[in-house]
Design a protein around this motif. Structure first.
Motif, mmCIF file in Angstrom:
data_model
loop_
_atom_site.group_PDB
_atom_site.id
_atom_site.type_symbol
_atom_site.label_atom_id
_atom_site.label_comp_id
_atom_site.label_asym_id
_atom_site.label_seq_id
_atom_site.Cartn_x
_atom_site.Cartn_y
_atom_site.Cartn_z
ATOM 1 N N ALA A 96 0.871 -1.226 -0.100
ATOM 2 C CA ALA A 96 0.084 -0.009 -0.183
ATOM 3 C C ALA A 96 0.888 1.284 -0.164
ATOM 4 O O ALA A 96 0.664 2.205 -0.555
ATOM 5 C CB ALA A 96 -0.920 -0.048 1.201
ATOM 6 N N TRP A 114 -5.114 4.402 -0.326
ATOM 7 C CA TRP A 114 -4.050 3.684 -0.147
ATOM 8 C C TRP A 114 -3.355 3.926 1.200
ATOM 9 O O TRP A 114 -2.796 3.073 1.704
ATOM 10 C CB TRP A 114 -3.088 3.386 -1.160
ATOM 11 N N VAL A 117 -5.568 1.923 3.419
ATOM 12 C CA VAL A 117 -5.487 0.537 3.385
ATOM 13 C C VAL A 117 -4.089 0.338 4.232
ATOM 14 O O VAL A 117 -3.982 -0.878 5.064
ATOM 15 C CB VAL A 117 -5.022 -0.018 1.841
ATOM 16 N N ALA A 118 -3.055 0.932 4.092
ATOM 17 C CA ALA A 118 -1.703 0.857 4.831
ATOM 18 C C ALA A 118 -1.977 0.822 6.430
ATOM 19 O O ALA A 118 -1.629 -0.288 7.000
ATOM 20 C CB ALA A 118 -0.569 1.730 4.472
ATOM 21 N N GLU A 121 -3.840 -2.560 7.364
ATOM 22 C CA GLU A 121 -2.793 -3.559 7.220
ATOM 23 C C GLU A 121 -2.183 -3.765 8.360
ATOM 24 O O GLU A 121 -1.519 -4.655 8.918
ATOM 25 C CB GLU A 121 -2.095 -3.657 5.760
ATOM 26 N N PRO A 167 -3.812 -6.071 -5.963
ATOM 27 C CA PRO A 167 -4.934 -5.917 -5.238
ATOM 28 C C PRO A 167 -5.922 -7.039 -5.950
ATOM 29 O O PRO A 167 -6.857 -7.840 -5.153
ATOM 30 C CB PRO A 167 -5.597 -4.649 -5.255
ATOM 31 N N HIS A 207 -10.331 -3.886 0.836
ATOM 32 C CA HIS A 207 -9.067 -3.564 -0.051
ATOM 33 C C HIS A 207 -9.046 -3.838 -1.405
ATOM 34 O O HIS A 207 -8.628 -3.137 -2.456
ATOM 35 C CB HIS A 207 -7.938 -4.025 0.798
#
Length: 271
Positions: A96, A114, A117-118, A121, A167, A207
């Motif tokens: 990400a 993103w 998303v990071a 995660e 992804p 994601h």
């Protein structure tokens, strides 16, 4: 006077950080700066290729075929499964971050997505890491493979290819295999592991949907047919054959079109 940070420089610094706790702290700071509107989006003078993102010395990376097979019924096998999930989540943080750093001419919403998303995660990584610790192990105690990052490196030339292959292909495999892993953990009585994987599955749908949305955006921008483009990229870039079983319901929730689902069903039948 408001302090301004360059988004791409700060994200690159986090991407290349090797210490686990420092990486998570830097990511939290990135998200705080984003919330405060403290970033500028000036492209960097140099765009570094990243054959290997920042990671600790351990785990040892080996080819996938050299990973030892362990029975889930053993304590070591149970921990090895959780370690493999932990390694995927760590890589997903770097994936990400690299999407933000790598593609510096995208809309700002792309970077917002993103970075988000990071952050999720990293939350997953911390959850699985804590569970692995309670099983008596730490990240790096088992070998792992680097296939996810290899594909990331091979798609660093084009965000369209990246969105299709990382992804929507590699990470989407998590949607397919997680239900069976949940069943395995339930069979050995790992209630916390089951809870964690349910959270991961739900979040990973989101994601993959982010990847789907930006893939379609880029197709529209380039006047490309999304279905033809996706299948062509998979055929030309994916290592090996894309085989089922597929989690069609989760993939539909992640934005896969009916045409794509039908194509995947044909692949599943053929395999």
């Amino acid at each position: 006077m408001r302090v301004s940070y360059n988004l791409f420089e700060e994200v690159y610094r986090c991407l290349m950080e090797t210490a686990l706790d420092e990486k998570v702290q830097q990511l939290q700071m990135l998200q705080q700066h984003w919330t405060e509107g403290a970033f500028n989006f000036e492209p960097t003078k140099t765009l570094h290729k990243v054959p290997d993102a920042g990671r600790p010395d351990k785990p040892d990376l080996v080819p996938p075929k050299e990973l030892p097979r362990r029975r889930l019924g053993s304590k070591e096998g149970h921990a090895a499964l959780m370690h493999s999930i932990l390694h995927i989540e760590f890589n997903a943080v770097n994936l990400a971050l690299d999407a933000v750093y790598r593609f510096q001419d995208m809309p700002r919403e792309f970077y917002r997505d993103w970075l988000g998303v990071a952050g999720e995660e990293a939350y997953h990584f911390q959850m699985v890491r804590e569970h692995l610790y309670h099983l008596g192990y730490e990240y790096g105690d088992f070998p792992a493979h680097n296939g996810l990052w290899v594909t990331t490196y091979e798609t660093d030339h084009d965000p369209l290819v990246r969105m299709a292959l990382v992804p929507r292909t590699l990470e989407a495999r998590g949607l397919d295999v997680t239900p069976s892993m949940i069943q395995k953990l339930r069979a050995v009585g790992d209630k916390r592991g089951v809870e964690i994987l349910k959270i991961l599955l739900n979040d990973e749908i989101g994601h993959v949907e982010v990847g789907t949305r930006w893939f379609r955006y880029l197709c529209h921008q380039r006047n490309l047919n999304p279905f033809d483009t996706f299948t062509d990229i998979v055929k030309n870039y994916f290592h090996g054959d894309l085989k089922g079983p597929f989690n069609f319901e989760a993939r539909q929730d992640a934005g896969f079109s009916d045409e794509e689902i039908d194509w995947l069903k044909s692949l599943e039948t053929a395999s």
